[in-house]
Structure formats: structure tokens, C-alpha cells
Design an enzyme around this catalytic site. Structure first.
Site, PDB file in Angstrom:
ATOM      1  N   GLY A 111      32.895  37.868 -19.299  1.00  0.00           N
ATOM      2  CA  GLY A 111      31.685  38.306 -18.621  1.00  0.00           C
ATOM      3  C   GLY A 111      31.399  39.775 -18.872  1.00  0.00           C
ATOM      4  N   ASP A 112      30.240  40.236 -18.419  1.00  0.00           N
ATOM      5  CA  ASP A 112      29.846  41.622 -18.683  1.00  0.00           C
ATOM      6  C   ASP A 112      30.807  42.624 -18.066  1.00  0.00           C
ATOM      7  OD1 ASP A 112      29.109  40.943 -16.111  1.00  0.00           O
ATOM      8  OD2 ASP A 112      27.091  41.776 -16.236  1.00  0.00           O
ATOM      9  N   ASN A 113      31.263  42.376 -16.840  1.00  0.00           N
ATOM     10  CA  ASN A 113      32.184  43.316 -16.204  1.00  0.00           C
ATOM     11  C   ASN A 113      33.570  43.268 -16.829  1.00  0.00           C
ATOM     12  OD1 ASN A 113      30.471  44.471 -14.084  1.00  0.00           O
ATOM     13  ND2 ASN A 113      30.424  42.405 -13.252  1.00  0.00           N
ATOM     14  N   ALA A 158      33.173  45.335 -19.816  1.00  0.00           N
ATOM     15  CA  ALA A 158      33.062  46.748 -19.432  1.00  0.00           C
ATOM     16  C   ALA A 158      34.420  47.321 -19.051  1.00  0.00           C
ATOM     17  CB  ALA A 158      32.076  46.904 -18.279  1.00  0.00           C
TER      18      ALA A 158
END
Length: 310
Positions: free
Chosen positions: A52-54, A57
Site C-alpha cells: 500500500g501507499d503507506n 512510504a
């Protein structure tokens, strides 16, 4: 493992239609042959596990070892940490996610961050530098303003139907700069609330790495340090999630080639912070914000049972 109970609750027979679960370090397969030919590739590249994006990140900000914490300052706000064990919050406010390194990623998300501050900035017709100047012209605490910035509802705390509330208004603080200061403080205090939940659950917090649009502002960076009570630093690159996806794919491909490589070593080489952005918390200002956070919590606790936040 997939949860049989959850799968059956979604749809009978769903469990048999889901793909096999595998380590984040293992590729999911290779590009389909028809696409390889269509795109003119000599060899089909592997498809990495991704995430996922997090999760990306976290990798892109070097948050891959104990003590690592990242705050993403975008339209919404997220705060996430590395953990070598699952972090289960009995209050349900910290999400017990897995990361993309075969570990865990306790995470807090707030729906209202630059969404709120940009609304205030545009309302007064300011540039970003003018907004920062207005915020800086006011002392910490915004002259007594307490703002619950739930203009689109909120995820942490769990108030999906809530609306915003501001109290403590006076003739001296009901000004453009007062509202600007209160808006920035309120959204960052939302992440500060999440950080306190991390600490209560035993997540170590030594320093917070900042990413996202808000991290470009020196004013915001210092306010983060003062609210969080720990040093903050921004990255050389603001593309945390994009960088993390590239690093995760490279790590996966290298392992697939039979080479032993440590993800932490890759991040140490490719993820760099900007030393000029380090901010140390001011103890007196942190004390002000600790009091303001308590006021915000008290206000919310009083309004929710009365149905006055809907």
C-alpha cells in the site's frame, strides 16, 4: 493467513478464490507473455510483492527498523512506525497493519490535514509563504482558540459523521492569523494524539521523519517537533512512497536473482535526510501544546455523548 471467518462474511466461497499469501520479499510472478511482446521487452520482468501507499512510504523514508516513525503531511495525515511485533490497540484507533518488509506497521490516519489548512489559505487569498507568515505571527496556542477540525468527519478518533467545532473565540484571536494558526495547530495535534497512542502501546519514538507537502514548510516542521516532543527531519526527496516502491521492487528482484541483500542497507544508501531541516522541540512550547491537546480531548469527550459533533 486469510481469515476464513472474514472471507465468509464477505462472500461464501471467497476464500477459494483468493491468491496464496507470500512473503513481501518474494515476487508474485512475471509479466504476462502477451504484454512482454506488446511492450517489446526481451525478458519478462518480475512483479514484486509491492504494498500500500503507506507501506511504500515507510520504505521510502527509511522507516524499516525499530524506533522509526514517519509522519506524512498531505491532504490527510498519517503517522506510522516500524514494529517487529503486531501492535493491537484495544481502542481500535491504531491500525494493526503489516508492512512490506515482513514486519508490522502500526498506523494512525486523520482525514483532515492540509485539506483544512488549504481551505483557510484560499479563503484569505494567501500564497503559501503568506500563510506561513500569518501562522508565525501568532504565539503557540493561537490566543486560546481550540479547534476540532473535523470538517469532513474523522477517522482518528472514529467520528465519521462529525463536523468541526471552534471554541475560545475572542475579539483578539478571531482574526485571519489567529484562524490560520489554530488550523495548523489543530491538524498537527491530531497526529500528536496518534503519537501518544503509539507511546501508550509501547511503540518507541526517537525521531519523526516528515514527508508530504507540509514537510516543505519550516514553520510546519518546527510545529511538528514542538507538538510531538521529539526531533523531526525532512527528506532530501519528498517522493517517499514512489521511492519506496522502487526500492521494494529492487530488493525483491535482487533476492529473486539469488543475491543476499538487506533492505535496511539499501535504504541507508538510497534514503537520505536533509540535515538543514532538523528541528528540536522547544520544551516550553511542547508544554503549551500538551495542554492544548488535553483541552481538545476534553472538548471532544464532552460533545460526542451530547450529539453535538454531528
Amino acid at each position: 493467513e486469510w481469515s476464513d471467518k472474514a472471507c465468509e462474511a464477505v462472500a461464501p466461497g471467497l476464500r477459494d478464490r483468493l491468491p496464496a499469501l507470500a512473503s513481501s520479499s518474494m515476487p508474485c510472478g512475471v509479466l504476462r507473455e502477451e504484454l512482454r511482446k506488446e511492450w517489446g521487452l526481451a525478458k519478462a520482468p518480475i512483479v514484486s510483492a509491492g504494498g500500500g501507499d503507506n507501506m511504500m512510504a515507510a520504505i521510502g523514508t527509511g522507516n524499516v527498523s525499530k524506533g522509526g516513525v514517519t509522519a506524512s503531511l498531505g491532504t490527510s495525515g498519517t503517522l506510522f512506525a516500524f514494529s517487529d511485533k503486531a501492535i493491537i490497540d484495544p481502542q481500535g484507533e491504531v491500525a494493526a497493519f503489516c508492512d512490506s518488509t515482513d514486519h508490522w506497521l502500526p498506523l494512525v490516519c486523520t482525514m483532515n490535514l492540509t485539506l483544512i489548512t488549504e481551505h483557510v489559505r484560499i479563503m484569505f487569498g494567501w500564497s503559501h509563504s503568506e500563510m506561513d507568515a500569518a501562522v508565525s505571527s501568532e504565539k503557540p496556542g493561537a490566543g486560546g482558540l481550540v479547534f476540532l477540525p473535523y470538517l469532513t468527519g474523522e477517522r482518528t478518533p472514529d467520528l465519521p459523521s462529525a463536523r468541526g467545532v471552534m471554541t475560545g473565540l475572542s475579539l483578539t484571536n478571531f482574526t485571519p492569523s489567529g484562524l490560520a494558526r489554530a488550523s495548523v495547530e489543530s491538524v498537527l495535534l491530531g497526529l500528536g494524539y496518534g503519537l501518544e497512542r503509539f507511546k501508550a502501546l509501547g511503540v518507541p519514538v526517537k525521531m519523526v521523519r516528515l514527508t508530504g507537502g507540509g514537510s516543505n514548510s519550516p514553520v510546519w516542521r518546527q510545529m511538528c517537533a514542538d507538538i510531538f516532543g521529539v526531533p523531526t527531519v525532512a527528506l532530501d526527496s519528498g517522493k517517499g512512497a514512489g521511492s519506496g516502491a522502487a526500492i521494494q521492487a529492487g530488493w525483491c528482484a535482487t533476492l529473486a536473482d539469488g543475491q543476499k541483500v538487506c533492505l535496511g542497507e539499501i535504504c541507508e544508501r538510497l534514503v537520505t535526510t536533509d540535515p538543514s531541516t532538523v528541528c528540536e522541540p522547544d520544551p516550553k512550547t511542547h508544554e503549551v501544546y500538551s495542554g492544548l491537546l488535553q483541552k481538545s480531548n476534553t472538548l471532544r469527550s464532552a460533545l460526542v455523548p451530547a450529539g453535538l459533533l454531528k
